[in-house]
Design a protein around this motif. Structure first.
Motif, mmCIF file in Angstrom:
data_model
loop_
_atom_site.group_PDB
_atom_site.id
_atom_site.type_symbol
_atom_site.label_atom_id
_atom_site.label_comp_id
_atom_site.label_asym_id
_atom_site.label_seq_id
_atom_site.Cartn_x
_atom_site.Cartn_y
_atom_site.Cartn_z
ATOM 1 N N GLU A 78 0.857 -1.177 0.000
ATOM 2 C CA GLU A 78 0.000 0.000 0.000
ATOM 3 C C GLU A 78 0.896 1.230 0.000
ATOM 4 N N ILE A 79 0.698 2.089 -0.981
ATOM 5 C CA ILE A 79 1.493 3.310 -1.095
ATOM 6 C C ILE A 79 0.542 4.500 -1.013
ATOM 7 N N ALA A 80 0.802 5.386 -0.054
ATOM 8 C CA ALA A 80 -0.059 6.552 0.133
ATOM 9 C C ALA A 80 0.514 7.747 -0.623
ATOM 10 N N ARG A 81 -0.348 8.477 -1.312
ATOM 11 C CA ARG A 81 0.044 9.675 -2.058
ATOM 12 C C ARG A 81 -0.973 10.777 -1.797
ATOM 13 N N ARG A 82 -0.495 12.020 -1.872
ATOM 14 C CA ARG A 82 -1.408 13.161 -1.736
ATOM 15 C C ARG A 82 -2.316 13.216 -2.946
ATOM 16 N N VAL A 83 -3.578 13.553 -2.686
ATOM 17 C CA VAL A 83 -4.535 13.657 -3.792
ATOM 18 C C VAL A 83 -5.186 15.031 -3.765
ATOM 19 N N GLY A 84 -5.578 15.461 -4.941
ATOM 20 C CA GLY A 84 -6.262 16.740 -5.066
ATOM 21 C C GLY A 84 -7.755 16.525 -5.215
ATOM 22 N N GLU A 85 -8.401 17.517 -5.776
ATOM 23 C CA GLU A 85 -9.832 17.380 -6.025
ATOM 24 C C GLU A 85 -10.062 16.266 -7.038
ATOM 25 N N ASN A 86 -11.240 15.684 -7.009
ATOM 26 C CA ASN A 86 -11.619 14.596 -7.916
ATOM 27 C C ASN A 86 -10.695 13.383 -7.788
ATOM 28 N N GLN A 87 -10.056 13.244 -6.637
ATOM 29 C CA GLN A 87 -9.192 12.084 -6.344
ATOM 30 C C GLN A 87 -8.050 11.899 -7.351
ATOM 31 N N THR A 88 -7.493 13.011 -7.843
ATOM 32 C CA THR A 88 -6.345 12.915 -8.750
ATOM 33 C C THR A 88 -5.056 12.990 -7.945
ATOM 34 N N LEU A 89 -4.075 12.219 -8.357
ATOM 35 C CA LEU A 89 -2.799 12.164 -7.638
ATOM 36 C C LEU A 89 -1.923 13.365 -7.950
ATOM 37 N N TYR A 90 -1.196 13.813 -6.924
ATOM 38 C CA TYR A 90 -0.102 14.759 -7.148
ATOM 39 C C TYR A 90 1.120 13.874 -7.394
ATOM 40 N N GLY A 91 1.659 13.902 -8.579
ATOM 41 C CA GLY A 91 2.793 13.036 -8.895
ATOM 42 C C GLY A 91 2.315 11.655 -9.279
ATOM 43 N N VAL A 144 -2.633 1.927 -4.485
ATOM 44 C CA VAL A 144 -2.352 3.347 -4.306
ATOM 45 C C VAL A 144 -3.542 3.947 -3.581
ATOM 46 N N VAL A 145 -3.281 4.529 -2.402
ATOM 47 C CA VAL A 145 -4.364 5.082 -1.585
ATOM 48 C C VAL A 145 -4.124 6.560 -1.315
ATOM 49 N N ALA A 146 -5.181 7.253 -0.899
ATOM 50 C CA ALA A 146 -5.070 8.675 -0.581
ATOM 51 C C ALA A 146 -4.374 8.853 0.763
#
Length: 149
Positions: A78-91, A144-146
């Protein structure tokens, strides 16, 4: 120029094969790296001896690789990444990120062995092939999770 391969060379042949290559490729790459020998009776006999020893070693390496592949197949990363609006990944999540996550779980895997064609750019689960041995590839579940916080 014909040479006998001492090691497996990707896109060329397997150990013990007699292959025809450009003279420059043999002279500048294969021979200095001891990946091949010029074709002669003595060299053919030497390759046969090396081949028998190598087959035993290959079988052992393959069985170890299959055991690792079995353990990797049961793994879920499980890899956590920052997400923006509409659940889109930063990077994105790259093979280096996956290699690092595997290292945390106790598996030393070179990032070049992770066959991720494009970085993961969306939330969710993906099966990622990891090439452990020439003939053994494991499927690792990467989630990939928020990131919360």
């Amino acid at each position: 120029m014909e040479v006998i391969l001492r090691e497996h060379v990707d896109n060329l042949g397997r150990r013990g094969d007699v292959v025809k290559v450009a003279a420059g490729y043999a002279r500048n790459y294969l021979l200095p790296r001891k990946l091949a020998l010029a074709v002669s009776e003595n060299n053919k006999r030497q390759i046969e001896r090396e081949k028998k020893v190598a087959e035993v070693k290959d079988a052992e390496e393959r069985s170890q690789a299959e055991a690792i592949a079995q353990r990797l197949g049961q793994l879920e990363i499980e890899i956590a990444r920052r997400v923006g609006e509409n659940q889109t990944l930063y990077g994105s999540v790259t093979s280096a990120d996956i290699a690092q996550a595997l290292q945390v779980k106790g598996f030393e895997v070179d990032k070049r062995k992770i066959q991720l064609h494009d970085p993961l750019k969306a939330l969710g689960e993906t099966m990622v092939p990891v090439r452990i041995h020439r003939d053994v590839t494991a499927q690792v579940k990467v989630k990939v999770v928020a990131e919360h916080g």
